[in-house]
Design a protein around this motif. Structure first.
Motif, PDB file in Angstrom:
ATOM      1  N   GLU A  77       0.881  -1.212   0.169  1.00  0.00           N
ATOM      2  CA  GLU A  77      -0.080   0.254  -0.051  1.00  0.00           C
ATOM      3  C   GLU A  77       0.933   1.403  -0.015  1.00  0.00           C
ATOM      4  OE1 GLU A  77      -2.602  -0.395   3.457  1.00  0.00           O
ATOM      5  OE2 GLU A  77      -3.749  -1.951   2.617  1.00  0.00           O
ATOM      6  N   ILE A  78       1.910   1.322   0.718  1.00  0.00           N
ATOM      7  CA  ILE A  78       2.759   2.256   0.932  1.00  0.00           C
ATOM      8  C   ILE A  78       3.337   2.444  -0.251  1.00  0.00           C
ATOM      9  CG2 ILE A  78       4.776   3.637   1.956  1.00  0.00           C
ATOM     10  CD1 ILE A  78       3.833   2.152   4.676  1.00  0.00           C
ATOM     11  N   LYS A 119       2.657   1.739  -3.334  1.00  0.00           N
ATOM     12  CA  LYS A 119       1.618   2.089  -4.299  1.00  0.00           C
ATOM     13  C   LYS A 119       1.140   3.554  -4.250  1.00  0.00           C
ATOM     14  CE  LYS A 119      -3.083   1.029  -6.039  1.00  0.00           C
ATOM     15  NZ  LYS A 119      -4.323   0.351  -5.656  1.00  0.00           N
ATOM     16  N   GLU A 120       1.063   4.396  -2.931  1.00  0.00           N
ATOM     17  CA  GLU A 120       1.150   5.564  -2.603  1.00  0.00           C
ATOM     18  C   GLU A 120       2.295   6.334  -3.288  1.00  0.00           C
ATOM     19  OE1 GLU A 120      -0.547   9.302  -1.997  1.00  0.00           O
ATOM     20  OE2 GLU A 120      -1.583   6.996  -1.975  1.00  0.00           O
ATOM     21  N   PHE A 163       2.371   6.538  -6.946  1.00  0.00           N
ATOM     22  CA  PHE A 163       1.302   7.666  -7.365  1.00  0.00           C
ATOM     23  C   PHE A 163       1.584   9.096  -7.467  1.00  0.00           C
ATOM     24  CE2 PHE A 163      -2.327  10.474  -6.594  1.00  0.00           C
ATOM     25  CZ  PHE A 163      -3.151   9.951  -7.678  1.00  0.00           C
ATOM     26  N   GLN A 164       2.442   9.323  -6.142  1.00  0.00           N
ATOM     27  CA  GLN A 164       3.089  10.616  -6.160  1.00  0.00           C
ATOM     28  C   GLN A 164       4.062  10.856  -7.073  1.00  0.00           C
ATOM     29  OE1 GLN A 164       1.551  12.903  -4.134  1.00  0.00           O
ATOM     30  NE2 GLN A 164       0.142  11.571  -3.280  1.00  0.00           N
TER      31      GLN A 164
END
Length: 661
Positions: free
Chosen positions: A415-416, A418-419, A422-423
């Protein structure tokens, strides 16, 4: 069956008492502190409702304040499973993944040998410390003074000096210790060519290495000669010493962790001493090698989240990256690592001397979790300007976290990351929002910009500048048509993502009339694989800015284009085909005319008429094509595109019904 002492030490190192006891009790969440290894539960050995059974995971012991039961992991298994000592060891060994040693009838002999070797090391340590105080240690004392090491610090860490020659062997011989025993202890060595034994440490400042039980297992030496082959030298691996399973300053650091300090892992002896003297007493160091799995287990027994303090140079970062790969399969809830990267060119000793302990504390407070350093390793210095490179990053991240065995931890890592991804690929534009509409009292007028799927947003409408009003965009000449067609093409591509790939050859050959249109086209082609309209818009804004995009999107000629007002793949494809064909035809005509004019200027009179006729025909062809294109569609008052032939047929039908129409 007798067991080697080293086996039980290793077993206790690998096991967590909290895990062993946790199978039999329910922890009291209010009293327990898993991060510090301080756990409480109702006692499993007697009936009670209160949580009086205490487990100290760092020390590896339990105690009940009610029935006074106490012991370690082996004792707990013996009492709760009703098994013998050896059976309890076998149970725990299976859990720890350690094979039981073969029956060794000489186990007591091995125990005695270890004790004898430890005594040899203690005798050598006394000799080294005495040598540091005598005249032969003057240069070593001067070096330590220059490094700022006080006499009381030398005593605390038992610093000594090994002189040149074989002085240690002679001193040990005077105490009745043979050269063979000195070689087994690691303080002497024997050449392979059969020559006489010699002192292993010579002309070196000596640092004693003790295990967690305080037993002196070996030494480390720092060369006084700047031309020595090895600046730092550890004792050879022997029965007592396995450098991959030991840490310098292990015992004192464990005691400091028990008082609440964070475990700091530095690179060498002098760093440990400097940090300890500055108040960071829970500091250890590996012994001249990269951190091993067994050393990690030792660290986690002392602290659930040690901080790895490494130099900020390339070598320090490479060491940190190796630790990440080593630690991944071993991660558990409440058991991880953080990384403190020091300023480049400085080690902890340098930083403390120049800026004080407060600067070191700031570095430790800024320590980042493993996932942050993992992301840095996979992205730093790399460019992800193509789908293939982005896919390579995705694969590298998946491969990096695949060894994690805990499903929950692996999920959080995913999850981290992936974020973070995204950034990286979807940079967000900062700015102040505002209410829809506006225009009065100084409020910027806002226009609705359509998006995919019927979605859209309000944006500040572009206000034409004086330069724009005077430009050819509003002048009405032929250049205006090309500029408007370029704007329509760009707007259609923005509102209908994915189409750029279908028209890639035409778009790559499109020479825009303004730099701003060229920058916008470049941004669209850079993100041609993007299929989400909002994401494409944000990527384009990140490259060229909001104002440049607004100037194109807010022009009336662009806003009435059907695939801009209501994005649709088929309509957009038809519109792009038409506009790109017109641009190609007009620019082809212009190129042909320019060439004809140039030829006319150089031609003789006989060819003048023919050249003029050819240029006129080229002009007529382009104009005719444009006129024919204009008759294909008409725009109604409501902005809807109508087929010209269908409209004429409709009017003919009305004329038949009503001749007055």
């Amino acid at each position: 069956m007798s067991l080697p002492p080293g086996f039980l030490d290793e077993l206790r190192t690998r096991l967590s008492l909290t895990d062993v006891v946790g199978r039999k009790v329910m922890w009291d969440a209010r009293k327990s502190n898993a991060g510090k290894g301080d756990m409480w539960a109702p006692c499993p050995f007697h009936t009670e409702k209160s949580a009086s059974f205490h487990v100290d995971d760092k020390q590896g012991f339990y105690y009940c304040f009610g029935c006074h039961a106490k012991g370690d992991a082996i004792t707990f298994v013996r009492e709760t499973e009703n098994v013998s000592f050896i059976e309890a060891v076998e149970i725990l060994a299976r859990e720890a993944g350690m094979p039981m040693p073969e029956r060794d009838p000489r186990a007591q002999e091995q125990t005695d040998k270890r004790s004898a070797l430890a005594e040899v090391n203690e005798a050598a340590n006394r000799f080294f410390r005495l040598q540091l105080q005598q005249s032969g240690g003057a240069e070593a004392r001067a070096y330590l003074d220059k490094r700022g090491m006080k006499p009381e610090t030398r005593d605390r860490f038992e610093i000594g000096f090994a002189p040149n020659g074989n002085a240690l062997l002679r001193a040990l011989k005077d105490q009745g210790i043979s050269a063979e025993l000195a070689i087994e202890a690691g303080v002497a060595a024997k050449p392979d060519d059969g020559r006489e034994p010699y002192d292993f440490f010579r002309d070196r400042i000596v640092f004693p290495i003790r295990d967690g039980r305080g037993r002196l297992i070996s030494f480390g030496g720092r060369a006084m000669d700047p031309n020595a082959r090895a600046k730092y030298l550890n004792g050879p691996e022997r029965l007592l010493f396995d450098k991959g399973a030991a840490l310098y300053n292990n015992g004192p650091a464990r005691a400091a962790c028990g008082k609440g300090q964070t475990l700091v892992v530095s690179e060498g002896y002098m760093d440990v001493i400097a940090l300890s003297e500055a108040g960071f007493e829970a500091t250890v160091a590996p012994l001249g090698t990269a951190i091993t799995e067994r050393q990690l287990q030792l660290m986690w027994r002392m602290s659930p989240e040690p901080v790895i303090a490494l130099d900020g140079d390339t070598a320090g970062l490479r060491a940190a990256y190796r630790v990440i790969d080593l630690a991944m399969p071993l991660l558990q809830a409440g058991q991880s690592l953080r990384f403190a990267i020091l300023p480049e060119g400085q080690d902890p000793d340098d930083l403390i001397k120049t800026k004080g302990a407060g600067a070191m504390q700031e570095v430790l407070d800024a320590a980042v979790p493993m996932v942050t350093l993992l992301w840095r390793r996979e992205t730093e210095g790399k460019v992800f300007d193509s789908p293939e490179r982005r896919a390579t990053l995705d694969k590298a991240l998946r491969d990096a976290i695949r060894p994690i065995t805990d499903a929950s931890i692996k999920g959080h890592y995913g999850e981290i990351l992936k974020e973070m991804r995204f950034q990286l690929f979807r940079p967000q534009r900062s700015g102040n929002g505002g209410a829809r509409g506006g225009g009065g009292n100084g409020t910027p007028r806002r226009a609705w910009v359509p998006g995919s799927g019927g979605q859209g947003r309000y944006q500040v409408a572009a206000v034409p500048t004086a330069g724009l009003k005077a430009s050819m965009i509003v002048s009405g000449d032929d250049n205006n048509a090309d500029l408007m067609r370029e704007a329509v093409v760009l707007a259609v591509l923005i509102c209908n993502p994915g189409l750029a790939l279908q028209f890639l050859p035409q778009l790559e050959g499109l020479h825009t009339r303004t730099e701003e249109h060229g920058a916008l086209l470049h941004a669209i082609l850079t993100h041609a694989e993007e299929t989400d309209a909002a994401a494409l818009r944000q990527n384009v804004i990140a490259m060229i800015g909001q104002e440049a995009l607004d100037r194109v999107m807010s022009h009336p000629h662009v806003q009435i284009a059907p695939p801009v007002r209501r994005p649709d793949a088929d309509t957009a494809q038809m519109c792009l085909t038409e506009e790109l064909a017109k641009l190609k035809a007009r620019r082809g005509y212009r190129a042909e005319l320019d060439e004809g004019v140039e030829a006319l200027l150089a031609a003789d009179d006989e060819k003048l008429t023919w050249r003029l006729r050819q240029a006129a025909e080229a002009r007529n062809r382009a104009t005719k094509a444009e006129a024919e294109d204009r008759t294909e569609f008409d725009v109604a008052d409501n902005g809807l595109a109508l087929s010209r032939s269908e409209r004429e047929a409709f009017h003919a039908l009305l004329s038949k019904i009503n001749p007055q129409k």
